[in-house]
Design a protein around this motif. Sequence first.
Motif, PDB file in Angstrom:
ATOM      1  N   UNK A 119       8.291   8.756  -1.707  1.00 27.03           N
ATOM      2  CA  UNK A 119       8.774   8.204  -0.439  1.00 27.03           C
ATOM      3  C   UNK A 119       8.338   9.083   0.732  1.00 27.03           C
ATOM      4  N   UNK A 120       8.441  10.397   0.572  1.00 31.16           N
ATOM      5  CA  UNK A 120       8.009  11.331   1.624  1.00 31.16           C
ATOM      6  C   UNK A 120       6.504  11.202   1.869  1.00 31.16           C
ATOM      7  N   UNK A 121       5.733  11.064   0.801  1.00 34.93           N
ATOM      8  CA  UNK A 121       4.284  10.908   0.923  1.00 34.93           C
ATOM      9  C   UNK A 121       3.952   9.613   1.666  1.00 34.93           C
ATOM     10  N   UNK A 122       4.564   8.527   1.270  1.00 35.96           N
ATOM     11  CA  UNK A 122       4.278   7.243   1.911  1.00 35.96           C
ATOM     12  C   UNK A 122       4.712   7.246   3.375  1.00 35.96           C
ATOM     13  N   UNK A 123       5.812   7.901   3.666  1.00 35.39           N
ATOM     14  CA  UNK A 123       6.280   8.018   5.052  1.00 35.39           C
ATOM     15  C   UNK A 123       5.275   8.818   5.875  1.00 35.39           C
ATOM     16  N   UNK A 124       4.778   9.927   5.333  1.00 35.37           N
ATOM     17  CA  UNK A 124       3.814  10.769   6.050  1.00 35.37           C
ATOM     18  C   UNK A 124       2.498  10.020   6.288  1.00 35.37           C
ATOM     19  N   UNK A 125       2.109   9.172   5.341  1.00 36.45           N
ATOM     20  CA  UNK A 125       0.870   8.398   5.482  1.00 36.45           C
ATOM     21  C   UNK A 125       1.087   7.127   6.321  1.00 36.45           C
ATOM     22  N   UNK A 126       2.353   6.832   6.653  1.00 40.27           N
ATOM     23  CA  UNK A 126       2.712   5.575   7.319  1.00 40.27           C
ATOM     24  C   UNK A 126       2.173   4.395   6.516  1.00 40.27           C
ATOM     25  N   UNK A 127       2.320   4.511   5.205  1.00 41.99           N
ATOM     26  CA  UNK A 127       1.820   3.495   4.276  1.00 41.99           C
ATOM     27  C   UNK A 127       2.520   2.164   4.537  1.00 41.99           C
ATOM     28  N   UNK A 128       1.710   1.115   4.666  1.00 41.70           N
ATOM     29  CA  UNK A 128       2.251  -0.212   4.907  1.00 41.70           C
ATOM     30  C   UNK A 128       2.445  -0.534   6.375  1.00 41.70           C
ATOM     31  N   UNK A 129       2.170   0.419   7.261  1.00 42.11           N
ATOM     32  CA  UNK A 129       2.311   0.193   8.705  1.00 42.11           C
ATOM     33  C   UNK A 129       0.947   0.269   9.372  1.00 42.11           C
ATOM     34  N   UNK A 130       0.835  -0.344  10.508  1.00 37.33           N
ATOM     35  CA  UNK A 130      -0.401  -0.315  11.304  1.00 37.33           C
ATOM     36  C   UNK A 130      -1.625  -0.774  10.509  1.00 37.33           C
ATOM     37  N   UNK A 131      -1.416  -1.679   9.570  1.00 37.96           N
ATOM     38  CA  UNK A 131      -2.530  -2.202   8.789  1.00 37.96           C
ATOM     39  C   UNK A 131      -3.042  -1.264   7.710  1.00 37.96           C
ATOM     40  N   UNK A 132      -2.378  -0.129   7.488  1.00 44.16           N
ATOM     41  CA  UNK A 132      -2.817   0.832   6.463  1.00 44.16           C
ATOM     42  C   UNK A 132      -2.054   0.597   5.166  1.00 44.16           C
ATOM     43  N   UNK A 133      -2.772   0.475   4.079  1.00 40.22           N
ATOM     44  CA  UNK A 133      -2.165   0.401   2.754  1.00 40.22           C
ATOM     45  C   UNK A 133      -2.912   1.391   1.884  1.00 40.22           C
ATOM     46  N   UNK A 134      -2.175   2.402   1.401  1.00 40.07           N
ATOM     47  CA  UNK A 134      -2.787   3.457   0.596  1.00 40.07           C
ATOM     48  C   UNK A 134      -2.308   3.428  -0.852  1.00 40.07           C
ATOM     49  N   UNK A 135      -1.006   3.264  -1.044  1.00 38.53           N
ATOM     50  CA  UNK A 135      -0.413   3.380  -2.369  1.00 38.53           C
ATOM     51  C   UNK A 135       0.361   2.104  -2.682  1.00 38.53           C
ATOM     52  N   UNK A 136       0.082   1.533  -3.856  1.00 34.78           N
ATOM     53  CA  UNK A 136       0.789   0.342  -4.300  1.00 34.78           C
ATOM     54  C   UNK A 136       1.644   0.729  -5.500  1.00 34.78           C
ATOM     55  N   UNK A 137       2.893   0.275  -5.481  1.00 33.84           N
ATOM     56  CA  UNK A 137       3.806   0.493  -6.596  1.00 33.84           C
ATOM     57  C   UNK A 137       3.664  -0.667  -7.578  1.00 33.84           C
ATOM     58  N   UNK A 138       3.494  -0.336  -8.841  1.00 31.90           N
ATOM     59  CA  UNK A 138       3.498  -1.338  -9.901  1.00 31.90           C
ATOM     60  C   UNK A 138       4.861  -1.177 -10.581  1.00 31.90           C
ATOM     61  N   UNK A 139       5.830  -2.032 -10.254  1.00 30.61           N
ATOM     62  CA  UNK A 139       7.212  -1.834 -10.710  1.00 30.61           C
ATOM     63  C   UNK A 139       7.330  -1.547 -12.203  1.00 30.61           C
ATOM     64  N   UNK A 140       8.061  -0.481 -12.500  1.00 32.87           N
ATOM     65  CA  UNK A 140       8.315  -0.086 -13.878  1.00 32.87           C
ATOM     66  C   UNK A 140       7.157   0.603 -14.566  1.00 32.87           C
ATOM     67  N   UNK A 141       5.998   0.683 -13.900  1.00 34.03           N
ATOM     68  CA  UNK A 141       4.815   1.250 -14.558  1.00 34.03           C
ATOM     69  C   UNK A 141       4.269   2.482 -13.858  1.00 34.03           C
ATOM     70  N   UNK A 142       4.081   2.418 -12.542  1.00 34.47           N
ATOM     71  CA  UNK A 142       3.513   3.565 -11.849  1.00 34.47           C
ATOM     72  C   UNK A 142       2.985   3.187 -10.483  1.00 34.47           C
ATOM     73  N   UNK A 143       1.939   3.901 -10.076  1.00 35.21           N
ATOM     74  CA  UNK A 143       1.394   3.754  -8.728  1.00 35.21           C
ATOM     75  C   UNK A 143      -0.126   3.712  -8.794  1.00 35.21           C
TER      76      UNK A 143
END
Length: 156
Positions: A119-143
Amino acid sequence: MRASGSTAAFRGLAQFDPEPGLDVERAVQTPGADKPFSEKQIGSAGAAQAKVLFGPFCLLPTQFLLREGDKPVSLGSRALEILIALLERRGQLVSKQDLMARVWPNVFVEPANLTVHMSALRRALRDGRDGHRFIVNIPGRGYRFVASVEVSGHEN
């Protein structure tokens, strides 16, 4: 910054060999995602000075530092280890167990610890905001790290 951690982090980037036959659908096609960071990509002379570029960010693995433009990004060492592990296997699923073993070797920790640092990493990267997508969560499996990545042989 950790001297020993940065050396180990770079060694991991330079020596990663993806798992052959790993069959995971990619959320986003990333050019070169099947190629690990290697001395061939960054040149043997530049191996100690590699930088990894994605979005507005620059990871300097030998310095264990993430920058956005010229500014350092405030990020703890565990979150940086997670980022490096994901970049080593960009485009591929990295299980929660693999991440926990990498970030907390030989230590039992609750899965919630991974969630907090992710969560801290995604917040620092502003993941999912401003058109940036870096990390996708695969529920129950990983990233999975899904952004385009460029490896350069010189830190600037």
